[in-house]
Design a protein around this motif. Structure first.
Motif: not given
Length: 58
Positions: A3-4, A30-37
């Motif tokens: 959950s967020l 998507a980059g907001a939760t995982d820089p690799a995405r």
């Protein structure tokens, strides 16, 4: 699925809109939760309460 938290800065970046009278769309980078995405994630849910959900979360 995690959950967020309400205080998360990512939560503020989630866009909520009503695509159709019976469909709500949640979208975020998507980059907001995982820089690799990268890219945009969109989740659409069908509900008779779409407009109400958008109103509550806007």
């Amino acid at each position: 699925m995690n959950s967020l938290p309400l205080a998360s800065p990512v939560r503020a970046s989630v866009e909520v809109s009503a695509d159709k009278p019976d469909r709500v769309c949640f979208a975020y980078d998507a980059g907001a939760t995982d820089p690799a995405r990268s890219g945009r994630v969109e989740v659409r849910l069908r509900t008779a309460q779409a407009a109400r959900i958008v109103q509550l979360l806007a």
